[in-house]
Design a protein around this motif. Structure first.
Motif, PDB file in Angstrom:
ATOM      1  N   GLN A  49       0.592  -0.992   0.345  1.00 62.58           N
ATOM      2  CA  GLN A  49       0.432  -0.319  -0.067  1.00 62.58           C
ATOM      3  C   GLN A  49       0.879   1.592   0.126  1.00 62.58           C
ATOM      4  OE1 GLN A  49      -3.301  -0.164  -0.309  1.00 62.58           O
ATOM      5  NE2 GLN A  49      -3.250   2.366  -0.994  1.00 62.58           N
ATOM      6  N   MET A  50       1.610   0.903   0.356  1.00 60.36           N
ATOM      7  CA  MET A  50       3.186   2.327   0.471  1.00 60.36           C
ATOM      8  C   MET A  50       3.509   2.837  -0.230  1.00 60.36           C
ATOM      9  SD  MET A  50       6.519   2.808   2.929  1.00 60.36           S
ATOM     10  CE  MET A  50       7.295   2.076   1.562  1.00 60.36           C
ATOM     11  N   PHE A  51       3.660   1.713  -1.410  1.00 61.34           N
ATOM     12  CA  PHE A  51       4.598   1.766  -2.670  1.00 61.34           C
ATOM     13  C   PHE A  51       3.264   2.479  -3.994  1.00 61.34           C
ATOM     14  CE2 PHE A  51       8.426  -0.222  -1.877  1.00 61.34           C
ATOM     15  CZ  PHE A  51       8.721  -0.037  -1.791  1.00 61.34           C
ATOM     16  N   ARG A  52       2.035   2.213  -3.399  1.00 62.04           N
ATOM     17  CA  ARG A  52       0.953   2.684  -4.652  1.00 62.04           C
ATOM     18  C   ARG A  52       0.130   4.567  -4.031  1.00 62.04           C
ATOM     19  NH1 ARG A  52      -2.023  -2.358  -3.040  1.00 62.04           N
ATOM     20  NH2 ARG A  52      -1.870  -3.407  -4.066  1.00 62.04           N
ATOM     21  N   THR A  53       0.545   4.384  -2.335  1.00 58.77           N
ATOM     22  CA  THR A  53       0.354   6.032  -1.498  1.00 58.77           C
ATOM     23  C   THR A  53       1.072   6.829  -1.737  1.00 58.77           C
ATOM     24  OG1 THR A  53      -0.996   4.656  -0.942  1.00 58.77           O
ATOM     25  CG2 THR A  53      -0.731   6.612   0.200  1.00 58.77           C
ATOM     26  N   LEU A  54       1.957   6.333  -1.830  1.00 59.55           N
ATOM     27  CA  LEU A  54       3.208   7.602  -1.167  1.00 59.55           C
ATOM     28  C   LEU A  54       3.893   8.225  -2.870  1.00 59.55           C
ATOM     29  CD1 LEU A  54       5.140   6.799   1.997  1.00 59.55           C
ATOM     30  CD2 LEU A  54       3.659   8.689   1.500  1.00 59.55           C
ATOM     31  N   ASP A  55       4.775   9.158  -3.268  1.00 53.98           N
ATOM     32  CA  ASP A  55       4.809   9.422  -4.044  1.00 53.98           C
ATOM     33  C   ASP A  55       7.086   8.811  -4.131  1.00 53.98           C
ATOM     34  OD1 ASP A  55       2.963  11.097  -5.451  1.00 53.98           O
ATOM     35  OD2 ASP A  55       3.663  12.989  -4.073  1.00 53.98           O
ATOM     36  N   LYS A  56       6.764   8.603  -5.159  1.00 55.71           N
ATOM     37  CA  LYS A  56       8.414   8.708  -5.458  1.00 55.71           C
ATOM     38  C   LYS A  56      10.025   9.089  -4.799  1.00 55.71           C
ATOM     39  CE  LYS A  56      10.084   6.294  -9.974  1.00 55.71           C
ATOM     40  NZ  LYS A  56      10.396   5.953 -10.530  1.00 55.71           N
ATOM     41  N   GLU A  57       9.538  10.184  -4.525  1.00 54.09           N
ATOM     42  CA  GLU A  57      10.799  10.648  -3.547  1.00 54.09           C
ATOM     43  C   GLU A  57      10.302  10.704  -1.999  1.00 54.09           C
ATOM     44  OE1 GLU A  57       7.675  13.545  -5.111  1.00 54.09           O
ATOM     45  OE2 GLU A  57       9.217  12.078  -6.438  1.00 54.09           O
ATOM     46  N   GLU A  58       9.301  10.606  -1.893  1.00 48.43           N
ATOM     47  CA  GLU A  58       8.942  10.275  -0.191  1.00 48.43           C
ATOM     48  C   GLU A  58       9.381   8.438   0.294  1.00 48.43           C
ATOM     49  OE1 GLU A  58       4.564  11.767  -0.880  1.00 48.43           O
ATOM     50  OE2 GLU A  58       5.060  12.895   0.745  1.00 48.43           O
ATOM     51  N   ILE A  59       9.326   7.846  -1.119  1.00 44.52           N
ATOM     52  CA  ILE A  59       8.832   6.426  -0.421  1.00 44.52           C
ATOM     53  C   ILE A  59      10.591   6.494   0.953  1.00 44.52           C
ATOM     54  CG2 ILE A  59      10.052   4.104  -1.511  1.00 44.52           C
ATOM     55  CD1 ILE A  59       7.277   4.282  -1.982  1.00 44.52           C
ATOM     56  N   PRO A  60      11.046   5.845   1.980  1.00 44.38           N
ATOM     57  CA  PRO A  60      11.810   5.764   2.355  1.00 44.38           C
ATOM     58  C   PRO A  60      12.900   4.537   1.932  1.00 44.38           C
ATOM     59  CG  PRO A  60      10.225   4.561   3.258  1.00 44.38           C
ATOM     60  CD  PRO A  60       9.366   5.284   2.403  1.00 44.38           C
ATOM     61  N   VAL A  61      13.517   4.815   1.099  1.00 39.32           N
ATOM     62  CA  VAL A  61      14.151   3.928   0.498  1.00 39.32           C
ATOM     63  C   VAL A  61      15.449   3.362   1.319  1.00 39.32           C
ATOM     64  CG1 VAL A  61      15.881   3.684  -1.979  1.00 39.32           C
ATOM     65  CG2 VAL A  61      13.541   4.794  -2.325  1.00 39.32           C
ATOM     66  N   ASN A  62      16.252   3.879   1.801  1.00 38.30           N
ATOM     67  CA  ASN A  62      17.175   3.196   2.970  1.00 38.30           C
ATOM     68  C   ASN A  62      16.346   2.569   3.930  1.00 38.30           C
ATOM     69  OD1 ASN A  62      19.519   5.006   1.190  1.00 38.30           O
ATOM     70  ND2 ASN A  62      18.924   6.946   2.308  1.00 38.30           N
ATOM     71  N   ASP A  63      15.311   2.770   4.379  1.00 33.44           N
ATOM     72  CA  ASP A  63      15.137   2.284   5.144  1.00 33.44           C
ATOM     73  C   ASP A  63      14.634   0.640   4.846  1.00 33.44           C
ATOM     74  OD1 ASP A  63      14.662   4.190   7.621  1.00 33.44           O
ATOM     75  OD2 ASP A  63      13.648   4.996   7.371  1.00 33.44           O
ATOM     76  N   GLY A  64      14.117   0.441   3.433  1.00 33.80           N
ATOM     77  CA  GLY A  64      13.320  -0.909   2.974  1.00 33.80           C
ATOM     78  C   GLY A  64      14.604  -1.936   2.508  1.00 33.80           C
ATOM     79  N   ILE A  65      16.024  -0.747   2.350  1.00 34.92           N
ATOM     80  CA  ILE A  65      17.012  -1.343   1.340  1.00 34.92           C
ATOM     81  C   ILE A  65      17.534  -1.987   3.274  1.00 34.92           C
ATOM     82  CG2 ILE A  65      19.603  -1.065   0.945  1.00 34.92           C
ATOM     83  CD1 ILE A  65      17.175  -1.396  -1.029  1.00 34.92           C
ATOM     84  N   ASP A  66      17.802  -1.753   3.938  1.00 36.98           N
ATOM     85  CA  ASP A  66      18.317  -1.955   5.191  1.00 36.98           C
ATOM     86  C   ASP A  66      17.178  -3.331   6.064  1.00 36.98           C
ATOM     87  OD1 ASP A  66      19.984   0.146   5.146  1.00 36.98           O
ATOM     88  OD2 ASP A  66      19.279   1.278   6.593  1.00 36.98           O
ATOM     89  N   LEU A  67      16.038  -3.036   5.383  1.00 38.44           N
ATOM     90  CA  LEU A  67      15.886  -3.913   5.887  1.00 38.44           C
ATOM     91  C   LEU A  67      15.611  -5.373   4.954  1.00 38.44           C
ATOM     92  CD1 LEU A  67      11.820  -2.398   7.038  1.00 38.44           C
ATOM     93  CD2 LEU A  67      13.680  -4.052   9.093  1.00 38.44           C
ATOM     94  N   LEU A  68      15.718  -4.604   4.069  1.00 39.53           N
ATOM     95  CA  LEU A  68      15.589  -6.012   2.898  1.00 39.53           C
ATOM     96  C   LEU A  68      17.667  -7.210   3.289  1.00 39.53           C
ATOM     97  CD1 LEU A  68      14.915  -7.509   0.405  1.00 39.53           C
ATOM     98  CD2 LEU A  68      16.373  -5.433  -1.164  1.00 39.53           C
ATOM     99  N   GLN A  69      18.011  -6.172   3.109  1.00 39.04           N
ATOM    100  CA  GLN A  69      19.698  -7.115   4.189  1.00 39.04           C
ATOM    101  C   GLN A  69      19.381  -7.426   5.040  1.00 39.04           C
ATOM    102  OE1 GLN A  69      22.309  -4.483   1.983  1.00 39.04           O
ATOM    103  NE2 GLN A  69      23.343  -6.771   2.277  1.00 39.04           N
ATOM    104  N   LEU A  70      17.978  -6.755   6.065  1.00 40.75           N
ATOM    105  CA  LEU A  70      18.334  -8.205   6.774  1.00 40.75           C
ATOM    106  C   LEU A  70      17.905  -9.287   6.846  1.00 40.75           C
ATOM    107  CD1 LEU A  70      17.310  -5.137  10.399  1.00 40.75           C
ATOM    108  CD2 LEU A  70      19.658  -6.583   9.818  1.00 40.75           C
ATOM    109  N   VAL A  71      17.167  -8.958   6.176  1.00 36.66           N
ATOM    110  CA  VAL A  71      16.299 -10.369   5.410  1.00 36.66           C
ATOM    111  C   VAL A  71      17.219 -11.452   4.688  1.00 36.66           C
ATOM    112  CG1 VAL A  71      14.211 -11.327   4.105  1.00 36.66           C
ATOM    113  CG2 VAL A  71      14.026  -9.042   5.438  1.00 36.66           C
TER     114      VAL A  71
END
Length: 1206
Positions: A516-538
């Motif tokens: 839902q976040m990817f559908r709602t937020l504009d591209k520049e508002e996406i918290p990319v760094n946080d998302g990549i950190d989570l992906l790295q952990l997984v």
């Protein structure tokens, strides 16, 4: 008749009733006694005095009940023929019985009270208000005699409302008279009900004190008052739903206020909540509903909240739990009213107590009961979607709290058989079994997912933050497998383990929030760094537990959109997925893989496919790396299952579509399919695929196996065939030309245009697939021939049932749930027989999936294959007589139907007609025989014949015939009726086991469907035309409601209309019309079918009666038809000069004519008809004389202006 005769007859009746009710009586004696009683009720002229004598207080309850039943029977079936004085005598005596003929309110049996109130209501239905104007006054007088009489009056008023308004158990005019008179007197009735309720509650409270002070009910008087209060609430519940809203909200909402007060009265709270729920659930004009907002006031909210807290604070007691459910429903309905009123034209503001309401609603969402939690979800969704309320700071502040509660609610705990959660105790009240709970919870979770997504639309960052925290917590938390180990190994989770249920819930939450976040937020508002950190952990998390690894893979997929911002992480993701493709719990283990391990591997494969499908441009630069990795895995024949190999190949094909270069993609596909082509076209394989005996031997179905679990010498051979078929299917499904015409032209995919201008595309896989087609058709022919008796006999003892249905297929058709644990913990196929069954079943389905997908995939290259129709007839349609229904269905559904839908018009004559003609002729013959067997079986079922065919097998066979019938009728509809006419929603065949046909009452009238071009083409061939028409019309009387309704609504009339212009024989016309009437006999009890069949019969009669007098003869045979009405109908129909009435009126008249043919439900077929006569109309229509006076009295027309004066 003398008192002695009445007395002696009553003695005999008492004896007879005693014999009937005595468990020690023999069946013969009981039947004789029953016959005596029934004959007495039907024939005896002194029923009334006998009934009254038997109903006296001195008799036993059973005898009194029988006496009252006699009186009820007299009123229902003899009233119309009784003299007036006898009616008055009976009515007066019944009133005396109410006055003093029953025991005290606390002692009297409920069934006596019930039958006594029924007698009065039956008399009211026949005489009030015209002949009994004082009825309400008499009831009022009776209620003043005491609690016993008041309760009976309540029962009478409730029963009357139910019969007149809810169940419609009387003729239209009588119902209208009574309902209108009730409405006229509603102010008095409501005042009486409220006064009765208030007085009795006050008396009750005076005796027992306030709720918080009392311990038990003390005196009988208090109990009597309480009983009357309950009766008054039940009666109010029967009226609140339909009376004018002004009565519900009269005197400043006095009723609603009283109901809120009673929520804190333990004995009356359930009835009060029921009434409140009905009031708050009212629909209608918004203006009338505005007054319900009073329930958001301080006082009402206080009572509702305190009642909820008290009920919940007393632990799990069934009575209190039922009350909590009602209260929860009240709050849900209040939320619905709030959403309807706020922001609409009714100028209602957001209530001041919204915060208090939301807090109380959240309390239900966090309650231990899973049922209560689920009840709140729809309302949360409505609040979060609401245009005005969704912007309210109070609701926005509630989102984190709601999401926090969801994190708990998504955890699958509360199985009734367990004790690992407070929810379990509540689940034992709500669910019969763990399977029931599991089905409920899956639906509840899906519902929550929807609401979470709506909430995250309003506040996406909070949801993502919470999901991230929860994911980190789970990654850091040690695994807790709980008391139940998995069967597949020590130290592994089962589906009930604490760690797995938390992982499972967290994964679902993360998926819902991140998508839902990817559908709602504009591209520049996406918290990319946080998302990549989570992906790295997984990606760095390692586990050997298959259930948890499956959740990890889902999280990788959920977080994958972040990779579009940082493509450098793609190789790591691919590496994680490829490692999981070859996942094993124990390396080199010979034991079969469990379902959980299979799921992990399949999950990894589908994640790769999904990634390649949704982000092909992202993956394309890494294509070579991906291809090399897949080649490496494919080089080891035993490393992957055939399905896993094919899934990886499908992923490669999806990426190859991005080459957008026909030549390059064609070369790649040739290379990819080379191993398959070499194997498939080898001499040995050609021999095996062409000869049933060689095939049986090759796959090992003729072996005698001593160890059916471990020994499987031909497993590798089967896997080779599966690999080839899977690969062909994957390539045919996935290989495509570019979506835009410019790119397709530039890449060399377009080879010309149709006369209409439509471009002709070529598929890069065509050449490869077509050269494998002959052997595929040979395999299908061989498979069909396996069902020949001599071939079945050649299968070894171990494999005698190898061609039977899988248990899972049977369960799906019969609607039986799978045992929960087995889904994950058992080997996928336990024995070689089950593996063989799985092989045969999957192979057959996949062969037809290839043929079904070949048309849309290869288009004209496929349709122009020489002699394709004959090739199909000599392969797919060989030996159909021996093919069982469960194998014939996929032929029709996954091969013939897609072929028809995708075939261009120019190939109808050459391909479809030569193929469909013989097929429809055969299907008509087959279905007719099958339904004949079922009809004969139901005729013979009374005879207790010994049969080696158990009931469950018969049920399965019958259900299969139903499903096959639907498939056939659906196919004929798709072939013959154009899409413009047939609505899409009706064309889909019901899913297996999803057949609630008794409830299928949606009325679908025949649409104005037109025959399609293919339909016209087929109808030109006389034998096909006959087969299709006879199948369609004969199916109307087969016992399958869904099939009947769809065929009637979409198919029958367009087919018949096509042949109307020709010279139909009178016998044929009679047969069509009679077939529809037979359908009405069989299915008339279902509203949807009945409406469609009546409409069809009406169409046929109107269109053909002028040309065929024989239809009149058929009509004359309709039971109980009125000849004069038929003559009048015919006269109007046959006179072209008469002005025709509207179609609706003509159809209603026709329906009345054929009413004798319309089937009734079993429960009504042998019921004695109750006849209630209409009384002189209360509301005579007075024809206004204004128009005639004005027009006639002013010859010059000047007076016409009077018509338009205000």
């Amino acid at each position: 008749m003398s008192a002695e005769q009445v007395g002696s007859l009553c003695e005999q009746l008492v004896k007879a009733v005693t014999v009937i009710m005595d468990p020690a009586s023999t069946q013969r004696c009981r039947l004789e006694a029953l016959k005596f009683c029934e004959e007495f009720k039907e024939k005896c002229p002194i029923c009334v005095p006998c009934g009254l004598k038997l109903a006296e207080k001195t008799q036993t309850a059973i005898v009194r009940h029988f006496g009252l039943q006699i009186l009820e029977h007299v009123v229902k079936f003899r009233w119309n023929s009784m003299p007036r004085l006898e009616k008055v005598y009976l009515k007066n005596n019944v009133m005396v019985l109410i006055f003093n003929g029953t025991q005290n309110i606390l002692e009297e049996e409920s069934h006596i009270k019930d039958v006594l109130s029924r007698i009065v209501v039956e008399m009211i239905k026949r005489e009030w208000p015209q002949h009994w104007p004082d009825m309400l006054t008499e009831l009022d007088m009776l209620s003043k005699q005491g609690e016993t009489q008041t309760e009976l009056v309540m029962f009478i008023l409730l029963r009357l409302a139910e019969d007149v308004v809810t169940f419609h158990t009387l003729p239209t005019q009588r119902r209208r008279d009574i309902k209108q008179t009730l409405s006229q007197n509603m102010e008095k009735i409501f005042s009486f009900l409220l006064t009765t309720l208030q007085q009795n509650v006050n008396k009750y409270r005076r005796v027992v004190g306030a709720p918080q002070e009392r311990e038990t009910l003390t005196t009988p008087q208090a109990q009597a008052n309480c009983r009357v209060g309950i009766a008054a609430l039940n009666t109010l519940a029967g009226y609140i739903d339909w009376v004018a809203m002004s009565h519900v909200t009269a005197d400043n909402c006095k009723l609603l206020e009283m109901l809120c007060l009673l929520l804190n009265e333990p004995e009356l709270q359930v009835g009060a909540a029921e009434c409140l729920l009905i009031a708050v659930s009212r629909k209608g004009k918004l203006e009338g509903r505005k007054s319900l907002m009073v329930l958001f006031g301080d006082v009402a909210m206080h009572y509702i909240l305190s009642a909820a807290q008290t009920a919940d604070g007393e632990g799990l007691v069934e009575k209190h739990y039922v009350f909590l459910k009602r209260l929860c429903q009240v709050l849900c309905a209040l939320g619905s009213q709030l959403c309807a009123l706020v922001g609409s034209d009714s100028d209602v503001d957001t209530p001041a107590n919204l915060g208090k309401y939301l807090d109380s609603f959240l309390a239900f969402t966090t309650h231990p009961s899973q049922f209560l939690r689920s009840s709140t979800q729809i309302t949360w969704g409505a609040l979060f979607r609401h245009e005005v309320l969704s912007r309210d700071p109070l609701l926005l502040a509630m989102i984190p709290k709601y999401l926090c509660s969801s994190m708990t609610n998504l955890v699958k705990v509360g199985f009734p058989s367990k004790t690992d959660s407070p929810s379990c105790e509540y689940s034992r009240f709500d669910f019969d079994s763990d399977e029931d709970f599991n089905a409920f919870f899956n639906a509840f979770r899906a519902q929550q997912g929807e609401v979470i997504r709506v909430a995250c639309r309003l506040d996406p960052r909070t949801g993502f933050q919470m999901a991230g925290e929860w994911l980190k917590y789970q990654l850091a938390n040690p695994v807790d497998i709980g008391p139940m180990n998995s069967k597949s190994g020590e130290g592994l989770c089962s589906i009930f383990s604490p760690s797995f249920v938390q992982w499972d819930a967290m994964t679902f939450f993360s998926e819902s929030v991140i998508s839902q976040m990817f559908r709602t937020l504009d591209k520049e508002e996406i918290p990319v760094n946080d998302g990549i950190d989570l992906l790295q952990l997984v990606l760095n998390f390692e586990t050997k537990d298959p259930l948890i690894l499956s959740c990890v893979l889902t999280n990788v997929s959920a977080l994958f959109p972040f990779v579009t911002y940082r493509p450098e992480y793609l190789p790591q993701v691919l590496s994680k997925l490829f490692t999981s493709v070859t996942f094993e719990v124990l390396e080199e283990s010979k034991a079969p893989r469990t379902r959980a391990v299979k799921n992990v591997r399949r999950h990894a494969c589908s994640s790769i496919i999904k990634m390649c499908r949704d982000y092909p441009q992202l993956v394309l630069p890494n294509f070579e790396m991906l291809y090399n990795h897949v080649k490496q895995l494919l080089s080891n024949e035993l490393l992957l299952t055939q399905m896993e190999k094919c899934a990886l190949m499908e992923a490669l094909v999806l990426i190859s579509n991005q080459f957008k270069d026909y030549q390059r993609q064609k070369i790649f596909l040739e290379e990819l399919m080379a191993p398959v082509a070499n194997l498939w076209l080898s001499e040995e394989m050609q021999r095996v695929l062409s000869d049933p005996e060689a095939f049986i031997s090759y796959v090992g179905a003729d072996n005698k196996i001593t160890d059916p679990v471990l020994e499987d010498p031909s497993g590798l051979n089967r896997s080779r065939i599966s690999f080839c078929v899977h690969t062909i299917l994957g390539v045919v499904k996935r290989a495509r030309w570019p979506t835009t015409l410019e790119e397709a032209k530039a890449g060399g995919f377009v080879i010309g245009c149709m006369p209409s201008g439509t471009p002709i595309y070529r598929n890069p896989c065509t050449e490869q697939v077509l050269k494998l087609l002959d052997n595929l058709l040979a395999l299908i022919r061989t498979y069909n021939n396996l069902y020949m008796p001599e071939m079945v006999a050649k299968m070894g003892e171990t494999f005698a049932k190898a061609l039977d249905m899988l248990e899972v297929e049977k369960n799906a058709i019969l609607g039986l749930p799978q045992p929960l644990l087995e889904l994950y913990d058992s080997p996928v196929y336990k024995t070689i027989l089950e593996r063989m069954q799985g092989f045969f079943c999957t192979l057959y389905d996949n062969c037809f999936h290839i043929l079904g997908n070949a048309g849309p995939s290869m288009q004209q290259d496929f349709y122009t294959v020489e002699g394709l129709a004959n090739q199909f007839l000599n392969s797919a349609f060989v030996n159909l007589n021996n093919i069982p229904d469960y194998r014939l269905r996929p032929i029709l559904r996954v091969f013939v139907k897609p072929l028809v839908l995708s075939c261009p018009v120019e190939h109808y004559e050459g391909l479809l007609c030569p193929m469909l003609g013989p097929l429809f002729t055969y299907l008509h013959m087959r279905l007719s025989q099958k339904w004949q067997v079922i009809s004969q079986r139901s005729l013979l079922c009374e005879e207790d014949t010994a049969d080696d065919n158990p009931e469950s097998q018969e049920m399965l066979e019958e259900q299969l015939v139903r499903l096959l019938t639907r498939e056939v009728m659906d196919l004929i509809t798709v072939c013959c009726v154009s899409k413009k006419g047939a609505t899409e929603q009706n064309s889909s065949v019901a899913a297996d086991g999803d057949d609630d046909e008794m409830m299928f009452t949606e009325v679908t009238l025949p649409c104005n469907a037109e025959l399609s071009e293919l339909g016209k083409c087929l109808m030109k061939q006389e034998d096909v035309c006959t087969a299709v028409l006879i199948t369609a019309y004969r199916s109307l009387s087969w016992k399958d409601t869904l099939s009947c309704q769809k065929t009637t609504a979409q198919l029958c009339w367009p087919l018949l209309r096509q042949v109307l212009q020709g010279n139909l024989l009178p016998d044929a016309v009679t047969w069509f019309f009679t077939s529809v009437l037979k359908g009405l006999q069989t299915h008339g009890q279902h509203d949807g079918c009945m409406a469609a069949l009546v409409h069809l019969a009406f169409q046929i009669y109107e269109a053909l009666r002028p040309r065929y007098a024989e239809l009149r003869v058929v009509m004359e045979q309709v039971p109980e038809i009125q000849t004069e009405s038929l003559e009048l109908f015919d006269a109007k129909l046959l006179n072209p000069n008469l002005l025709k009435a509207s179609e609706k009126r003509r159809k209603d008249n026709f329906k009345r004519l054929i009413a004798g043919y319309i089937g009734k439900p079993l429960g009504e077929q042998f019921r004695k008809e109750v006849h209630i006569r209409n009384l002189p109309s209360l509301f005579k229509k007075v024809k206004s004389s204004l128009e005639t006076d004005v027009v006639e009295n002013n010859e010059d027309g000047a007076g016409l202006t009077a018509l338009f004066e205000p």
